[in-house]
Design a protein around this motif. Structure first.
Motif, short mmCIF file in Angstrom:
data_model
loop_
_atom_site.label_atom_id
_atom_site.label_comp_id
_atom_site.label_asym_id
_atom_site.label_seq_id
_atom_site.Cartn_x
_atom_site.Cartn_y
_atom_site.Cartn_z
N TYR A 176 34.63 72.90 47.37
CA TYR A 176 33.22 72.88 46.95
C TYR A 176 32.23 72.47 48.04
CZ TYR A 176 35.29 73.58 42.40
OH TYR A 176 36.01 74.12 41.36
N CYS A 177 32.70 72.11 49.21
CA CYS A 177 31.76 71.75 50.29
C CYS A 177 30.95 72.99 50.69
CB CYS A 177 32.52 71.22 51.50
SG CYS A 177 31.42 70.95 52.91
N PRO A 178 29.62 72.90 50.69
CA PRO A 178 28.81 74.09 51.02
C PRO A 178 28.92 74.52 52.48
CG PRO A 178 27.40 72.15 50.76
CD PRO A 178 28.78 71.73 50.35
N VAL A 179 29.45 73.64 53.35
CA VAL A 179 29.56 74.04 54.77
C VAL A 179 31.03 74.08 55.23
CG1 VAL A 179 27.25 73.24 55.38
CG2 VAL A 179 29.18 71.65 55.54
N ASN A 180 31.93 74.20 54.26
CA ASN A 180 33.37 74.37 54.56
C ASN A 180 33.96 73.23 55.40
OD1 ASN A 180 33.47 76.83 53.20
ND2 ASN A 180 32.75 77.90 55.03
N PHE A 181 33.54 72.03 55.11
CA PHE A 181 34.16 70.87 55.76
C PHE A 181 35.57 70.72 55.18
CE2 PHE A 181 35.13 66.42 56.26
CZ PHE A 181 34.53 66.05 57.45
N ASP A 182 36.56 70.67 56.04
CA ASP A 182 37.95 70.64 55.56
C ASP A 182 38.59 69.32 55.98
OD1 ASP A 182 40.67 71.01 55.09
OD2 ASP A 182 40.56 73.16 55.48
N LYS A 224 28.20 69.16 61.11
CA LYS A 224 27.73 70.19 60.17
C LYS A 224 27.53 69.67 58.75
CE LYS A 224 32.22 72.29 59.01
NZ LYS A 224 32.97 73.55 58.98
N CYS A 225 27.88 68.43 58.49
CA CYS A 225 27.76 67.88 57.13
C CYS A 225 26.28 67.74 56.77
CB CYS A 225 28.45 66.52 57.08
SG CYS A 225 28.12 65.62 55.56
N THR A 226 25.93 68.22 55.58
CA THR A 226 24.53 68.14 55.13
C THR A 226 24.24 66.85 54.38
OG1 THR A 226 25.01 69.14 52.99
CG2 THR A 226 24.50 70.66 54.80
N GLY A 227 25.29 66.07 54.08
CA GLY A 227 25.10 64.82 53.34
C GLY A 227 24.84 65.03 51.86
N CYS A 228 25.28 66.17 51.33
CA CYS A 228 25.01 66.46 49.91
C CYS A 228 25.83 65.57 48.98
CB CYS A 228 25.29 67.92 49.60
SG CYS A 228 27.04 68.35 49.68
N ALA A 229 26.96 65.05 49.46
CA ALA A 229 27.85 64.13 48.72
C ALA A 229 28.66 64.80 47.62
CB ALA A 229 27.09 62.94 48.17
N ILE A 230 28.67 66.12 47.58
CA ILE A 230 29.51 66.81 46.58
C ILE A 230 30.96 66.35 46.73
CG2 ILE A 230 30.53 69.06 46.02
CD1 ILE A 230 27.77 70.28 46.47
N CYS A 231 31.39 66.22 47.97
CA CYS A 231 32.80 65.88 48.22
C CYS A 231 33.17 64.53 47.59
CB CYS A 231 33.10 65.88 49.70
SG CYS A 231 31.97 64.86 50.65
N THR A 232 32.24 63.58 47.58
CA THR A 232 32.57 62.27 47.01
C THR A 232 32.40 62.27 45.49
OG1 THR A 232 30.34 61.58 47.61
CG2 THR A 232 32.09 60.91 49.07
N CYS A 257 28.78 56.98 49.63
CA CYS A 257 28.60 56.43 50.97
C CYS A 257 27.98 57.45 51.92
CB CYS A 257 29.94 55.94 51.53
SG CYS A 257 31.20 57.23 51.58
N LEU A 258 27.87 58.70 51.47
CA LEU A 258 27.28 59.73 52.33
C LEU A 258 25.77 59.82 52.19
CD1 LEU A 258 30.09 62.40 51.99
CD2 LEU A 258 29.50 61.11 54.03
N PHE A 259 25.21 59.07 51.24
CA PHE A 259 23.75 59.04 51.10
C PHE A 259 23.16 57.99 52.05
CE2 PHE A 259 24.34 60.36 46.42
CZ PHE A 259 24.15 61.69 46.72
N ARG A 306 28.19 57.52 58.52
CA ARG A 306 28.51 57.71 57.09
C ARG A 306 29.81 58.50 56.91
NH1 ARG A 306 22.70 57.75 57.06
NH2 ARG A 306 22.46 60.00 57.09
N MET A 307 29.99 59.52 57.76
CA MET A 307 31.25 60.27 57.66
C MET A 307 32.43 59.38 58.09
SD MET A 307 32.79 62.91 56.72
CE MET A 307 31.56 64.17 56.46
N ARG A 308 32.20 58.58 59.12
CA ARG A 308 33.26 57.66 59.56
C ARG A 308 33.64 56.73 58.41
NH1 ARG A 308 31.44 53.85 64.29
NH2 ARG A 308 30.21 52.99 62.58
N GLN A 309 32.64 56.25 57.68
CA GLN A 309 32.92 55.37 56.55
C GLN A 309 33.77 56.08 55.49
OE1 GLN A 309 32.68 52.31 55.69
NE2 GLN A 309 33.07 52.50 53.48
N ARG A 310 33.39 57.33 55.18
CA ARG A 310 34.15 58.07 54.16
C ARG A 310 35.62 58.18 54.55
NH1 ARG A 310 34.38 64.49 53.37
NH2 ARG A 310 35.88 64.50 51.68
N ILE A 311 35.86 58.56 55.80
CA ILE A 311 37.24 58.77 56.24
C ILE A 311 37.96 57.43 56.41
CG2 ILE A 311 38.70 59.76 58.06
CD1 ILE A 311 37.20 61.85 56.34
S1 SF4 Z 1 30.45 68.29 50.54
FE1 SF4 Z 1 30.47 68.89 52.72
S2 SF4 Z 1 28.29 68.95 53.33
FE2 SF4 Z 1 28.39 67.80 51.37
S3 SF4 Z 1 28.57 65.64 52.05
FE3 SF4 Z 1 30.67 66.39 51.77
S4 SF4 Z 1 31.32 67.11 53.83
FE4 SF4 Z 1 29.08 66.89 53.85
#
Ligand code: SF4
Ligand code: SF4
Length: 372
Positions: free
Chosen positions: A312-318, A224-232, A261-263, A282-287
């Motif tokens: 702040y994740c727009p898709v509620n990634f926890d 569900k991650c959109t790759g917006c990179a707000i989290c990083t 790294c999510l771009f 990319r998510m594997r790399q972040r974690i």
């Molecule tokens: S903030 Fe959420 S949707 Fe955006 S990159 Fe991070 S996990 Fe993905």
């Protein structure tokens, strides 16, 4: 503004949390400015004061004598960072190791860091998304602070923790705290620790992740991650940056700016090959970077439990659910890789639901082609 801060402005650059843009941001104070100390945490972490989103590294100009390179001006005055939360101070200690703890030293970060005094304020009411006590600090952790403030309602109890902190207090006008005030501060800290309801077990994650490189878990969590990179960008420990030259051939400046790294372009190579072509890698790399590579390099995880990526994740990634999800996954993954007694193996790709590994023998998939 606290009279204490008004007085400090005579000698220092003071940064403090103020209301801005619908939230709270750390901003340089001017005389008469108003601060906000009633906040769970700022949206943008105060790392941006030491490691700005965009920073000039040097200016260059070519004339008859050749190229001239001009480094950035250092700080005019020493800084006070007032009101940092313990999790963000913990994050600064991690960034200190990245930018200055090894063979290579980053003068841009270190100059600002060395000339700053950190004034931490305890979190009387941790947010539901805070899990700092899981990651090596806590709502009243004093680690990394020069001064520590506890809000006891009618006043603050101040702990002087370093020589630098002591110099700041000499500039102010603090009175000795009474034993009742000190006891009240201790009671508030203890209640805050009890009210922190969110806890995740990070112990052992590094070893679990060592065995999960190709696990179907990553496809599932990245779905569900959109790759917006707000989290990083909002993470107080994330520190990747890119560099670019702005201006012309003969005059311009080199800047660096936050990257993530999510771009997709983060690892895009000039040949067109991308070793992390999808959100899964990319998510594997972040974690992996937070809970495995960073632990191997610096002895602890690159997460301080501030909760910003959750809020702040727009898709509620926890990220807490990801941490919990990792537990047991590597066992399932290992099991699925064991060779069965027909000489085949078990399929470890995600099943049709994406919830678990397929688990069927590889021989049963013969001739089905590649589902990816
Ligand atoms: S903030 Fe959420 S949707 Fe955006 S990159 Fe991070 S996990 Fe993905
Ligand atoms: S990963 Fe999330 S919870 Fe952990 S420090 Fe970064 S923003 Fe905070």
């Amino acid at each position: 503004m606290l009279p204490f801060l008004e007085r400090l402005l005579l000698r220092w650059e003071v940064y403090a949390p103020v209301r801005a843009g619908g939230g709270v941001e750390f901003t340089r104070l001017g005389r008469g400015g108003s601060i906000c100390l009633d906040f769970p945490n700022s949206r943008i972490p105060p790392k941006s004061i030491f490691f700005p989103q965009k920073e000039t590294m040097f200016r260059f100009e070519k004339d008859e004598q050749g190229f001239r390179v001009e480094p950035p001006r250092g700080l005019d005055r020493e800084r006070i960072l007032f009101g940092m939360r313990p999790c963000d101070v913990h994050a600064m200690a991690l960034l200190d190791r990245v930018f200055g703890g090894g063979e290579f030293h980053d003068p841009y970060y270190l100059d600002k860091r060395k000339r700053s005094v950190i004034v931490t304020i305890g979190c009387n009411q941790p947010a539901a998304t805070c899990f700092c006590s899981s990651t090596g600090s806590g709502p009243f952790s004093r680690t990394g602070a020069d001064l520590f403030f506890t809000d006891i309602g009618e006043s603050y109890v101040v702990d002087i923790l370093t020589k630098k902190g002591g110099e700041v207090v000499e500039e102010g006008f603090l009175a000795d705290a009474s034993s009742e005030e000190v006891e009240k501060a201790e009671r508030i800290a203890s209640e805050a620790a009890k009210s922190l309801v969110s806890f995740v077990e990070v112990e052992g994650l590094e070893q679990s992740l060592d065995r999960m490189g190709e696990s179907p878990f990553w496809a599932r969590v990245s779905e569900k991650c959109t790759g917006c990179a707000i989290c990083t960008f909002l993470c107080p420990t994330c520190h990747c940056f890119d560099m670019a030259d702005e201006g012309g051939e003969f005059k311009g400046k080199r800047v660096r700016h936050w990257d993530s790294c999510l771009f997709p372009l983060f690892t895009q190579q000039a040949s067109g090959h991308n070793p992390r072509p999808t959100g899964r890698e990319r998510m594997r790399q972040r974690i992996m970077h937070k809970f495995n590579y960073f632990v191997k390099s610096f002895g602890e995880a690159a997460c301080v439990g501030c909760g910003r990526c959750i809020i702040y994740c727009p898709v509620n990634f926890d990220i807490r659910k990801v941490i919990e999800g990792i537990k047991g996954q590597e066992v399932e993954w290992e099991r699925s890789r064991k060779v069965d007694n027909r000489g085949g193996g078990f399929c470890a790709r995600a099943d049709e639901t994406g919830e678990r590994a397929c688990g069927q023998s590889l021989s049963s998939h013969a001739g089905q082609g590649d589902r990816d």
